[in-house]
Design an enzyme around this catalytic site. Structure first.
Site, PDB file in Angstrom:
ATOM      1  N   GLY A  90       0.807  -1.222   0.000  1.00 33.97           N
ATOM      2  CA  GLY A  90       0.000   0.000   0.000  1.00 33.97           C
ATOM      3  C   GLY A  90       0.836   1.265   0.000  1.00 33.97           C
TER       4      GLY A  90
ATOM      5  N   CYS B   7       1.808   5.118  19.997  1.00 30.48           N
ATOM      6  CA  CYS B   7       2.754   4.646  21.017  1.00 30.48           C
ATOM      7  C   CYS B   7       3.877   3.833  20.404  1.00 30.48           C
ATOM      8  CB  CYS B   7       2.032   3.811  22.063  1.00 30.48           C
ATOM      9  SG  CYS B   7       1.006   2.519  21.361  1.00 30.48           S
TER      10      CYS B   7
ATOM     11  N   THR C  20      12.545  -8.297 -10.781  1.00 29.71           N
ATOM     12  CA  THR C  20      11.860  -9.577 -10.966  1.00 29.71           C
ATOM     13  C   THR C  20      10.647  -9.648 -10.046  1.00 29.71           C
ATOM     14  OG1 THR C  20      13.963 -10.572 -11.567  1.00 29.71           O
ATOM     15  CG2 THR C  20      12.188 -12.085 -10.929  1.00 29.71           C
TER      16      THR C  20
ATOM     17  N   GLN D  94      -7.755  -0.229   3.117  1.00 34.70           N
ATOM     18  CA  GLN D  94      -8.658  -0.810   4.118  1.00 34.70           C
ATOM     19  C   GLN D  94      -9.975  -1.286   3.511  1.00 34.70           C
ATOM     20  OE1 GLN D  94      -8.291  -1.428   7.465  1.00 34.70           O
ATOM     21  NE2 GLN D  94      -6.184  -0.732   7.409  1.00 34.70           N
TER      22      GLN D  94
ATOM     23  N   GLY E 219      -2.004  -6.524  -0.211  1.00 38.26           N
ATOM     24  CA  GLY E 219      -2.392  -7.922  -0.011  1.00 38.26           C
ATOM     25  C   GLY E 219      -2.633  -8.343   1.430  1.00 38.26           C
TER      26      GLY E 219
HETATM   27  C1  LIG Z   1      -1.856  -0.620   5.882  1.00 40.79           C
HETATM   28  C2  LIG Z   1      -2.160   0.618   5.142  1.00 40.79           C
HETATM   29  C3  LIG Z   1      -1.245   1.189   4.253  1.00 40.79           C
HETATM   30  C4  LIG Z   1       0.136   0.622   4.064  1.00 40.79           C
HETATM   31  O1  LIG Z   1       0.127  -0.589   3.378  1.00 40.79           O
HETATM   32  P1  LIG Z   1       1.453  -1.490   3.395  1.00 40.79           P
HETATM   33  O2  LIG Z   1       1.130  -2.617   2.470  1.00 40.79           O
HETATM   34  O3  LIG Z   1       1.661  -1.930   4.784  1.00 40.79           O
HETATM   35  O4  LIG Z   1       2.561  -0.621   2.872  1.00 40.79           O
HETATM   36  C5  LIG Z   1      -1.613   2.321   3.573  1.00 40.79           C
HETATM   37  N1  LIG Z   1      -2.838   2.875   3.751  1.00 40.79           N
HETATM   38  C6  LIG Z   1      -3.740   2.359   4.581  1.00 40.79           C
HETATM   39  C7  LIG Z   1      -5.069   3.010   4.715  1.00 40.79           C
HETATM   40  C8  LIG Z   1      -3.439   1.209   5.322  1.00 40.79           C
HETATM   41  O5  LIG Z   1      -4.334   0.724   6.163  1.00 40.79           O
END
Ligand SMILES: *Cc1c(COP(=O)(O)O)cnc(C)c1O
Length: 397
Positions: A72, A326, A239, A181, A202
């Site tokens: 993400g 935290c 790759t 999300q 994923g």
């Molecule tokens: C978890 C999350 C990310 C980050 O995704 P990663 O695959 O951990 O880099 C970005 N945006 C939101 C809203 C997320 O919940």
């Protein structure tokens, strides 16, 4: 050891057994390099393209609109850089976002601000949702990008994505949404919702970690992220992580297939949590109670520290999360809870529980019995609570 109850599925999820089994052949049978000419490599290439098609179908996108990434965060960074590159070429250097985006978006925008971009941060109001009229008002002739998340990772509130899409399309502005999300949890249709770019990951829907995707609508010039080989149409060299890509595709397909069933199941347990824990005096639900992800619970309890709450819940075998940062060693309260108007001292006392299809009724019953006990215990030790009780300090909840 107490039972380990995992209620932090917004942070990451367990890889489902089906996904794990689906990934295994890629380690010892299908390990060819998709870029290799011979049949063994081409077999892997074929799987890669099937995975792309599977992901595309789940979003109602075209296969060649999907780019695989490391997750993400990378998708968010890439989308924002690409959209602002286009903006720069047209001398458009204004971006609109919201105050409660994920840091993968906010920190990328901070960097762009230093490079001369101007960013408007829309308020999200007490219900945790932006107002479409305020978005309309913020649009300028030099706006090149609107990036607003589909669903918030802390409080789960869902934004009016389709309306935002319509407005952006009418104004010829690129619309990116961090849907990390949302994808696999609520229905997402990039075509209907007029989304131009979308990030997904994923490990938020029972797939593996370290893999994600970026959807980019055909016709939008996506700039290169990594130079090197010709992977991902020459835009992201390296790759491909085929076991993970395949695992993510299978996980997404499974999540979409069982979405309604899982959502109804989670919603029932989630609302049991809300109904029971709302009875704790001087507490409040964070974000709209209904316009939110089915698996997201988030409440504030006055007079306690989220960190202490988490530690005591951990002792009781419950994995939960707090709005306060935290883990990052910072004492700042969550920017999300501040954005919805919680005062600092209340924002510190928050609890996020995020459920999955693996969460059981027994686990929820246990949490419902444990949380009030722990909140009581902490309040009895708290000098702030003592002042509230004596009336020296005023309640805000
Ligand atoms: C978890 C999350 C990310 C980050 O995704 P990663 O695959 O951990 O880099 C970005 N945006 C939101 C809203 C997320 O919940």
């Amino acid at each position: 050891m107490c039972p380990q109850i995992y209620l932090d599925n917004a942070a990451t999820t367990k890889v489902s057994n089906n996904v794990k089994q689906a990934m295994l052949p890629f380690f010892d049978e299908l390990y060819g390099n998709p870029s290799s000419m011979y049949a063994f490599g081409q077999q892997a290439k074929e799987k890669l393209e099937i995975a792309r098609e599977m992901v595309a179908k789940c979003l109602n996108a075209k296969t060649n609109e999907i780019y695989f990434t490391s997750g993400g965060s990378e998708s968010d960074n890439w989308a924002i850089y690409a959209a602002t590159q286009i903006g720069m070429r047209q001398n458009k250097k204004h971006i609109i976002t919201s105050l409660f985006e994920h840091h993968a978006v906010l920190h990328t925008l901070k960097k762009l601000e230093k490079q001369g971009f101007e960013v408007t941060y829309l308020p999200v109001h007490s219900n945790g949702i932006i107002r479409v009229q305020e978005l309309k008002n913020a649009i300028r002739p030099d706006t090149c990008l609107v990036t607003i998340m589909f669903a918030n990772n802390e409080i789960g509130t869902i934004q009016p994505v389709q309306e935002i899409g319509n407005i952006c399309r009418e104004n010829n502005i690129i619309f990116h949404t961090d849907a990390v999300q949302a994808v696999g949890h609520v229905s997402v249709d990039v075509d209907k919702m007029k989304i131009d770019m979308l990030s997904l990951s994923g490990h938020k829907f029972h797939g593996p970690k370290g893999v994600g995707a970026l959807y980019v609508r055909k016709g939008i010039a996506l700039s290169n992220l990594i130079e090197g080989g010709a992977q991902e149409r020459g835009r992201r060299a390296g790759t491909e992580n085929l076991p993970a890509i395949w695992g993510m595709a299978v996980a997404l397909q499974d999540a979409v297939n069982e979405m309604e069933k899982v959502a109804a199941y989670e919603l029932n347990l989630r609302d049991k949590l809300f109904n029971a824990l709302s009875k704790i005096p001087h507490s409040a639900i964070n974000g709209d109670k209904d316009i939110r992800l089915p698996n997201n619970f988030n409440m504030c309890f006055e007079g306690i520290e989220g960190e202490s709450l988490l530690l005591l819940l951990d002792d009781a075998g419950i994995c939960a999360s707090s709005g306060s940062a935290c883990t990052s060693g910072s004492l700042d309260p969550s920017h999300v809870l501040l954005a919805i108007g919680r005062p600092h001292e209340v924002a510190h006392g928050s609890l996020r529980l995020s459920l999955s299809k693996y969460t059981t009724q027994e686990e929820i019953d246990y949490v419902i019995s444990k949380v009030p006990e722990v909140v009581d215990y902490l309040r009895n030790m708290s000098p702030v609570w003592d002042q509230l009780k004596k009336g020296v300090r005023k309640h805000v909840l």
